[in-house]
Design a protein around this motif. Structure first.
Motif, short mmCIF file in Angstrom:
data_model
loop_
_atom_site.label_atom_id
_atom_site.label_comp_id
_atom_site.label_asym_id
_atom_site.label_seq_id
_atom_site.Cartn_x
_atom_site.Cartn_y
_atom_site.Cartn_z
N UNK A 207 0.82 -1.21 0.00
CA UNK A 207 0.00 0.00 0.00
C UNK A 207 0.85 1.26 0.00
N UNK A 208 1.97 1.21 0.72
CA UNK A 208 2.88 2.35 0.74
C UNK A 208 3.62 2.47 -0.59
N UNK A 209 4.12 1.33 -1.11
CA UNK A 209 4.86 1.35 -2.37
C UNK A 209 4.00 1.83 -3.54
N UNK A 210 2.72 1.43 -3.53
CA UNK A 210 1.81 1.79 -4.63
C UNK A 210 1.10 3.11 -4.38
N UNK A 211 1.36 3.73 -3.23
CA UNK A 211 0.78 5.04 -2.94
C UNK A 211 -0.72 5.01 -2.77
N UNK A 212 -1.25 4.03 -1.99
CA UNK A 212 -2.69 3.89 -1.84
C UNK A 212 -3.23 4.50 -0.55
N UNK A 229 -4.74 7.79 -5.32
CA UNK A 229 -4.85 6.47 -5.96
C UNK A 229 -5.71 5.52 -5.13
N UNK A 230 -5.50 5.54 -3.82
CA UNK A 230 -6.30 4.69 -2.96
C UNK A 230 -7.77 5.08 -2.97
N UNK A 231 -8.02 6.39 -3.05
CA UNK A 231 -9.41 6.87 -3.11
C UNK A 231 -10.07 6.43 -4.40
N UNK A 232 -9.32 6.44 -5.51
CA UNK A 232 -9.87 5.94 -6.77
C UNK A 232 -10.24 4.47 -6.63
N UNK A 233 -9.35 3.69 -6.01
CA UNK A 233 -9.62 2.26 -5.81
C UNK A 233 -10.90 2.06 -5.01
N UNK A 234 -11.05 2.79 -3.91
CA UNK A 234 -12.27 2.72 -3.10
C UNK A 234 -13.50 3.09 -3.92
N UNK A 235 -13.37 4.19 -4.67
CA UNK A 235 -14.51 4.70 -5.45
C UNK A 235 -14.94 3.71 -6.51
N UNK A 236 -13.97 3.06 -7.17
CA UNK A 236 -14.30 2.06 -8.19
C UNK A 236 -15.10 0.91 -7.56
N UNK A 237 -14.65 0.45 -6.40
CA UNK A 237 -15.36 -0.64 -5.72
C UNK A 237 -16.76 -0.20 -5.30
N UNK A 238 -16.87 1.00 -4.75
CA UNK A 238 -18.18 1.50 -4.33
C UNK A 238 -19.11 1.65 -5.54
N UNK A 239 -18.61 2.24 -6.63
CA UNK A 239 -19.44 2.44 -7.82
C UNK A 239 -19.90 1.11 -8.40
N UNK A 240 -18.99 0.13 -8.40
CA UNK A 240 -19.32 -1.20 -8.90
C UNK A 240 -20.49 -1.79 -8.12
N UNK A 241 -20.40 -1.76 -6.79
CA UNK A 241 -21.47 -2.34 -5.98
C UNK A 241 -22.73 -1.48 -6.04
N UNK A 242 -22.56 -0.16 -6.09
CA UNK A 242 -23.72 0.73 -6.14
C UNK A 242 -24.57 0.44 -7.38
N UNK A 243 -23.91 0.24 -8.53
CA UNK A 243 -24.64 -0.08 -9.76
C UNK A 243 -25.36 -1.42 -9.66
N UNK A 488 -14.91 -2.16 3.87
CA UNK A 488 -14.23 -1.80 2.63
C UNK A 488 -12.72 -1.77 2.84
N UNK A 489 -12.31 -1.32 4.02
CA UNK A 489 -10.87 -1.27 4.32
C UNK A 489 -10.29 -2.68 4.35
N UNK A 490 -10.95 -3.59 5.05
CA UNK A 490 -10.45 -4.96 5.12
C UNK A 490 -10.43 -5.60 3.74
N UNK A 491 -11.49 -5.38 2.96
CA UNK A 491 -11.54 -5.95 1.62
C UNK A 491 -10.36 -5.48 0.79
N UNK A 492 -10.06 -4.19 0.83
CA UNK A 492 -8.95 -3.66 0.03
C UNK A 492 -7.63 -4.25 0.51
N UNK A 493 -7.45 -4.37 1.83
CA UNK A 493 -6.24 -5.00 2.34
C UNK A 493 -6.09 -6.42 1.82
#
Length: 608
Positions: A207-212, A229-243, A488-493
């Protein structure tokens, strides 16, 4: 499990199974005995060290010591050597049952105050275990019969840590030694290999190396800060489930981060969950005494209940499915925090369905279908379902036996209808209702709880929820609590470690990086990146002015799925030279073709 191991080929040796302690009576005996051997070795090398407790844990064992001398990594090697000597002496492990008075006399003779305190909390009969005739400790077992049953090369002392006596920060600071023990040296070697692989995949490191994300001491432990970058990752997951949810009739809601204590008294959280909640915020001392104030919410359900209750509902409106990405707060102990997998503030993809009793089965099955669909898109296929039911012997649950039996029967019927592999987890239920939990096993055979779906008759009763039935009477709805992601945090980890940071194209924060051979091609590169962004492709330009080889290496290191190299030939032909992490060099392709193929791959959750 949802997937099965394939038969090993001659080129690929059979995978070594590493059971947890709770899954193997043999390992339980080995590890429990190994903890005693370690304590005996420590007290021989460090005579002033006093022992406290030394249980087995799922991958090994530990013992806590009160020693005036701080242990070092060098000491661990000496202790392990002494353990090997003890094992080779083939000492019998002997159980003795004795009176409380006799146990107290022997402990006082040894001068072990911690053992005296442990003795006070034990129920009769009191049992001790001897290693030969030279060392003993209070213990209920189980143990091997002789130290010769333990392979000295299947044991490793792993680390040192601090611990408080009885887990109380006001009590003595102890030194904890962690170890692991297996049946064979081959198992130990495989365990060490997996630990090394886990370090490479550690989401905190990647997460640190990839700047998340980052953690900052000035903000506080267990409170992650999400970078762009991490916020984009969260947003993509949220948008996916929201749809997905909108397609299935879910209605989005938003609720506050705090609420009155009375709300959580009505739900039972204040009474049953108070130790895990942040302290109350009261206006003054008098309000604090009366427990009048606000708390950070540990759950979203009481808020969704208020939205349902804001007007009288008709049976024609049900089911009502309220959904929120709601951030909740739990006061986890500092020692229990662990990167993103255990935090103090986290976002739950929470939803609460209010259904008639007749709708319960079909809605429950629809929720499970949604969870399985989500797992499929995330390529999380190795999981099992746990029926998390209450422990009849415990008093932590609210509600009558009748409603618990109804809720547990509904879950059992659903998994049987789906012919889903499942196992029973007695005592794993929420205090208000039973659950169906999805336990995911990652590439290193570690288990994580992700999605959950719960049947609840209790909170509708506690909040006096109603709907008008077809015959005009007022009836009580049933609630379904569900969260496909869970935290969402655990899932991303977990996803970071599962993919080793190499996210699939649709999920990657940066999907395409454009690499210009020289600055003269940057204007064309900028035109292409703007075109891609207009098509919802997450693209960026490498403006580092490094040589092309370094740009490619940097993109590989940052695990960018698609690289587009641009030189004179590409500008002239309105094309891109494509290189991907999944398939390597793909040659030169027209810009429009690249964009179309990327869009198609993203839409179908595939690689380029």
């Amino acid at each position: 499990m949802a997937t099965a191991e394939s038969n090993a080929s001659p080129e690929q040796p059979e995978k070594i199974h590493l059971p947890k302690t709770s899954e193997s009576e043999t390992l339980k005996k080995i590890r429990h005995t190994a903890s005693h051997i370690m304590a005996m070795a420590v007290q021989k090398l460090f005579p002033k060290a006093q022992v406290t407790i030394g249980p087995w844990i799922e991958n090994g064992f530990y013992y806590d010591f009160d020693s005036p001398e701080p242990f070092t990594e060098k000491d661990l090697k000496a202790i392990q050597k002494e353990m090997a000597k003890i094992i080779k002496r083939k000492l019998p492990v002997v159980r003795e049952e004795l009176s409380r008075e006799e146990a107290k006399r022997r402990i006082e003779e040894l001068g072990e105050p911690y053992k005296l305190e442990i003795l006070e909390g034990l129920e009769d009969p009191i049992t001790i275990y001897y290693l030969g005739d030279q060392w003993w400790d209070l213990c209920a077992g189980p143990h091997v019969e002789n130290t010769a049953e333990i392979h000295p090369k299947a044991i490793a002392l792993e680390s040192l840590a601090g611990a408080y006596w009885r887990g109380d920060e006001t009590k003595a600071q102890l030194q904890r030694i962690y170890g692991t023990a297996w049946e064979t040296p081959e198992q130990l070697a495989e365990y060490k290999r997996r630990k090394e692989e886990a370090l490479k995949r550690d989401h905190r490191k990647l997460g640190k190396e990839l700047g998340l994300f980052i953690f900052a001491d000035v903000v506080g432990p267990g409170l992650p800060l999400w970078t762009p970058k991490g916020t984009i990752l969260r947003t993509v997951l949220e948008d996916f489930l929201r749809k997905e949810q909108l397609k299935r009739g879910y209605l989005p809601v938003v609720t506050p981060h705090i609420g009155r204590i009375d709300l959580f008294k009505a739900s039972g959280h204040w009474q049953q969950y108070r130790e895990d909640m942040f302290p109350m915020m009261a206006e003054d001392e008098e309000a604090a005494k009366l427990e009048q104030g606000f708390v950070l919410k540990p759950m979203n359900c009481p808020f969704h209940i208020q939205i349902y209750k804001s007007e009288l509902r008709s049976y024609r409106e049900l089911p009502i499915r309220l959904a929120e990405f709601g951030t909740v707060y739990r006061y986890e102990q500092s020692g229990e925090l662990g990167g993103l997998t255990r935090v103090r503030g986290f976002t739950v993809d929470d939803s609460h369905l209010f259904v008639t009793p007749e709708q319960l089965e079909s809605e429950f099955l629809n929720v499970v279908d949604l969870i399985l669909s989500v797992f499929g898109k995330l390529k999380l296929s190795n999981f099992k379902a746990r029926l998390s039911f209450r422990d009849p012997e415990s008093d932590k649950y609210i509600g009558s036996d009748e409603v618990w039996n109804k809720a547990e029967s509904a879950i059992t019927k659903a998994v049987e209808t789906l012919e889903m592999d499942h196992f029973l987890g007695i005592g794993e239920a929420a205090f208000y209702g039973p659950k169906l939990d999805f336990i995911f096993q990652d590439v290193l055979d570690r288990e994580w709880q992700l999605g959950t779906v719960q049947v609840d008759y209790n909170l509708p009763e506690r909040f006096d929820l109603e709907y008008v039935a077809e015959d005009g009477t007022r009836q009580r709805p049933v609630m379904i609590h569900r969260a496909p992601f869970g935290s969402l945090e655990r899932l991303i980890g977990i996803l970071i470690e599962q993919y080793a940071g190499d996210f699939p194209l649709w999920l990657a924060p940066v999907q395409v990086r454009l690499l210009a051979v020289s600055d003269e091609f940057l204007p064309y590169t900028q035109e292409v990146v703007e075109k891609m962004r207009s098509l919802d492709i997450r693209a960026e330009v490498d403006r580092s002015r490094e040589r092309l080889g370094k740009q490619i290496r940097n993109a590989e290191k940052e695990k960018i799925p698609v690289m587009a190299i641009i030189g004179a030939k590409e500008v002239e032909a309105n094309s891109l030279s494509i290189r991907t992490r999944a398939s390597g060099e793909l040659g030169t392709l027209a810009v429009d073709e690249v964009c179309q193929r990327i869009q198609n791959a993203i839409a179908n959750f595939e690689d380029f």
